[in-house]
Design an enzyme around this catalytic site. Structure first.
Site, PDB file in Angstrom:
ATOM      1  N   ARG A 160      -4.856  -5.221  -2.957  1.00 12.59           N
ATOM      2  CA  ARG A 160      -4.915  -3.868  -3.531  1.00 12.59           C
ATOM      3  C   ARG A 160      -3.724  -3.592  -4.457  1.00 12.59           C
ATOM      4  O   ARG A 160      -3.907  -3.143  -5.586  1.00 12.59           O
ATOM      5  CB  ARG A 160      -4.878  -2.920  -2.318  1.00 12.59           C
ATOM      6  CG  ARG A 160      -5.158  -1.508  -2.516  1.00 12.59           C
ATOM      7  CD  ARG A 160      -5.181  -0.793  -1.150  1.00 12.59           C
ATOM      8  NE  ARG A 160      -3.880  -0.762  -0.517  1.00 12.59           N
ATOM      9  CZ  ARG A 160      -2.992   0.213  -0.651  1.00 12.59           C
ATOM     10  NH1 ARG A 160      -3.284   1.265  -1.399  1.00 12.59           N
ATOM     11  NH2 ARG A 160      -1.827   0.178  -0.049  1.00 12.59           N
ATOM     12  N   ILE A 161      -2.511  -3.891  -3.998  1.00 11.43           N
ATOM     13  CA  ILE A 161      -1.326  -3.566  -4.806  1.00 11.43           C
ATOM     14  C   ILE A 161      -1.154  -4.582  -5.934  1.00 11.43           C
ATOM     15  O   ILE A 161      -0.967  -4.211  -7.100  1.00 11.43           O
ATOM     16  CB  ILE A 161      -0.063  -3.499  -3.918  1.00 11.43           C
ATOM     17  CG1 ILE A 161      -0.214  -2.341  -2.919  1.00 11.43           C
ATOM     18  CG2 ILE A 161       1.194  -3.342  -4.769  1.00 11.43           C
ATOM     19  CD1 ILE A 161       0.873  -2.257  -1.869  1.00 11.43           C
ATOM     20  N   THR A 240       8.659  -6.475  -3.766  1.00  8.56           N
ATOM     21  CA  THR A 240       8.436  -5.097  -3.293  1.00  8.56           C
ATOM     22  C   THR A 240       7.528  -5.140  -2.059  1.00  8.56           C
ATOM     23  O   THR A 240       6.924  -4.128  -1.708  1.00  8.56           O
ATOM     24  CB  THR A 240       7.778  -4.224  -4.386  1.00  8.56           C
ATOM     25  OG1 THR A 240       6.582  -4.886  -4.820  1.00  8.56           O
ATOM     26  CG2 THR A 240       8.685  -3.986  -5.562  1.00  8.56           C
ATOM     27  N   ARG A 242       7.729  -7.350   1.581  1.00 13.19           N
ATOM     28  CA  ARG A 242       8.517  -7.265   2.809  1.00 13.19           C
ATOM     29  C   ARG A 242       9.673  -8.244   2.680  1.00 13.19           C
ATOM     30  O   ARG A 242       9.494  -9.374   2.188  1.00 13.19           O
ATOM     31  CB  ARG A 242       7.669  -7.632   4.033  1.00 13.19           C
ATOM     32  CG  ARG A 242       6.734  -6.533   4.513  1.00 13.19           C
ATOM     33  CD  ARG A 242       7.523  -5.353   5.117  1.00 13.19           C
ATOM     34  NE  ARG A 242       6.683  -4.305   5.642  1.00 13.19           N
ATOM     35  CZ  ARG A 242       6.289  -3.214   4.970  1.00 13.19           C
ATOM     36  NH1 ARG A 242       6.667  -3.021   3.712  1.00 13.19           N
ATOM     37  NH2 ARG A 242       5.546  -2.299   5.569  1.00 13.19           N
ATOM     38  N   GLU A 271      16.791  -5.830   6.688  1.00  9.82           N
ATOM     39  CA  GLU A 271      16.805  -4.410   6.394  1.00  9.82           C
ATOM     40  C   GLU A 271      17.209  -3.586   7.627  1.00  9.82           C
ATOM     41  O   GLU A 271      16.707  -3.893   8.716  1.00  9.82           O
ATOM     42  CB  GLU A 271      15.367  -4.041   5.979  1.00  9.82           C
ATOM     43  CG  GLU A 271      15.294  -2.960   4.986  1.00  9.82           C
ATOM     44  CD  GLU A 271      13.915  -2.908   4.331  1.00  9.82           C
ATOM     45  OE1 GLU A 271      13.449  -3.919   3.804  1.00  9.82           O
ATOM     46  OE2 GLU A 271      13.338  -1.827   4.372  1.00  9.82           O
ATOM     47  N   HIS A 289      14.023   0.233  -0.575  1.00  9.32           N
ATOM     48  CA  HIS A 289      12.639   0.333  -0.051  1.00  9.32           C
ATOM     49  C   HIS A 289      11.985   1.656  -0.467  1.00  9.32           C
ATOM     50  O   HIS A 289      11.530   2.441   0.374  1.00  9.32           O
ATOM     51  CB  HIS A 289      12.639   0.168   1.482  1.00  9.32           C
ATOM     52  CG  HIS A 289      11.340  -0.342   2.005  1.00  9.32           C
ATOM     53  ND1 HIS A 289      11.231  -1.132   3.138  1.00  9.32           N
ATOM     54  CD2 HIS A 289      10.062  -0.176   1.560  1.00  9.32           C
ATOM     55  CE1 HIS A 289       9.958  -1.417   3.368  1.00  9.32           C
ATOM     56  NE2 HIS A 289       9.229  -0.847   2.423  1.00  9.32           N
TER      57      HIS A 289
HETATM   58  C1  GLV Z   1       5.946   0.486   2.719  1.00  9.53           C
HETATM   59  O1  GLV Z   1       6.566  -0.530   2.645  1.00  9.53           O
HETATM   60  C2  GLV Z   1       4.695   0.586   3.413  1.00  9.53           C
HETATM   61  O2  GLV Z   1       4.298  -0.361   4.113  1.00  9.53           O
HETATM   62  O3  GLV Z   1       4.054   1.652   3.306  1.00  9.53           O
END
Ligand code: GLV
Length: 323
Positions: A160-161, A240, A242, A271, A289
């Site tokens: 999707r992203i 962007t 993990r 993190e 993040h």
């Molecule tokens: C951000 O990293 C999310 O998983 O929404």
């Protein structure tokens, strides 16, 4: 009797008001500090909560499930859900949901492209230099960057992203190559993206490598030292997704030794700890993040999270069950 929901840290009112309008008692932790597991347990033991809204900073596993036996649903306010032990939840009949807001793909894609353009134009380095008082007039050789037009965008993870990112990269005149476990025929049709079966084959061809995979045992350290050595010395790496998808010590070494040109990270392996080594480098952009942190996305995520809980308690299967 009305149901009680605990929210582990403040989230937008847009979702909380939906729950309240449906008659839920909503208790929001007053503190925005990340709770430890022990703190989460003691917060959940204050009342026999029916549902909990968790964040990706909450580590939810067997001890939390045992300590809060009344909780039937954990609604994660995030697209990712690697912070929750899904197998243990399933064994106990506990539902876990996520909130992959349609808008979040746009927000993350926009942030990814912003990072890529900032790397190409050396915008952060240049900004810092001006702030240090180092600008003494135009110079032909000051902060020479690179063009994006005509360069090759290497997408890792065409979900999707990733698919949204590729549409923007295409609009900037980039050639698209991608790898994933399966082909995305629609993406190929829409953007001319060319499929590579393995990441090893894709890395030497890409000018920009951008990661858009979930964190799974198979994607931990997907980018390690050997992979970085396969990349072009002029290439950029953007993460962007993990943090643990990239072996951070190997990346630091690669950036220090010009094995790749630059990187932009919105997520970190340990993190919220960000290594001093990375923080001291000029050829890396670091953001905390925030790729999906647009107000539109955050509100939409809150409404989806609330709706997951409402659907569950009204006897419907929530849209976004992940276990
Ligand atoms: C951000 O990293 C999310 O998983 O929404």
């Amino acid at each position: 009797m009305s149901k009680s929901v605990f929210v582990t840290r403040p989230i937008p009112e847009a979702g909380l008001s939906v729950l309240r309008e449906h008659g839920y008692n909503v208790d929001v932790n007053a503190s925005d500090a990340i709770p430890s597991r022990d703190e989460t347990i003691s917060l959940l033991q204050k009342k026999p909560y029916d549902g909990v809204i968790t964040l990706l900073t909450d580590s939810i596993g067997v001890d939390v499930f045992t300590a809060a036996p009344s909780v039937k649903i954990y609604a994660n306010y995030a697209s990712g859900f690697d912070n929750i032990d899904l197998i243990e939840a399933k064994k106990r009949g506990i539902i876990v949901t996520n909130a992959p807001a349609p808008r979040s793909a746009e927000a993350v894609a926009e942030h990814t492209i912003a990072l890529m353009l900032a790397l190409a134009g050396r915008i952060v380095e240049a900004d810092q230099s001006v702030r240090r008082g180092e600008y003494h007039g135009w110079s032909p050789m000051n902060f020479i960057g690179t063009d994006i037009l005509g360069k090759t965008f290497g997408l890792v993870g065409a979900g999707r992203i990733g698919a949204r990112v590729v549409h923007y990269a295409r609009a900037l005149g980039m050639n698209i190559i991608y790898t994933d476990i399966t082909k995305n025929e629609q993406l190929e049709k829409e953007t001319g993206a060319v499929y590579y079966q393995t990441i090893d084959a894709l890395l030497p061809k890409a000018d920009v490598v951008s990661l858009h995979v979930p964190l799974l045992p198979t994607t931990r350290h997907l980018i390690n030292g050997e992979h970085l050595r396969r990349m072009k010395p002029t290439a950029f790496l953007i993460n962007t997704a993990r943090g643990p998808v990239v072996e951070e010590a190997a990346l630091e070494h690669a950036l220090k030794n010009n094995i790749i040109a630059a990187a932009a990270l919105d997520v970190f392996e340990f993190e919220p700890r960000v290594s001093l080594g990375l923080r001291s480098l000029n050829n890396v952009i670091l953001t905390p993040h925030i790729a999906s942190a647009s107000i539109e996305t955050r509100d939409e995520m809150a409404v989806i999270t609330a709706q997951n809980i409402i659907d569950f308690f009204e006897g419907r299967r929530p849209h976004y069950v992940v276990n």
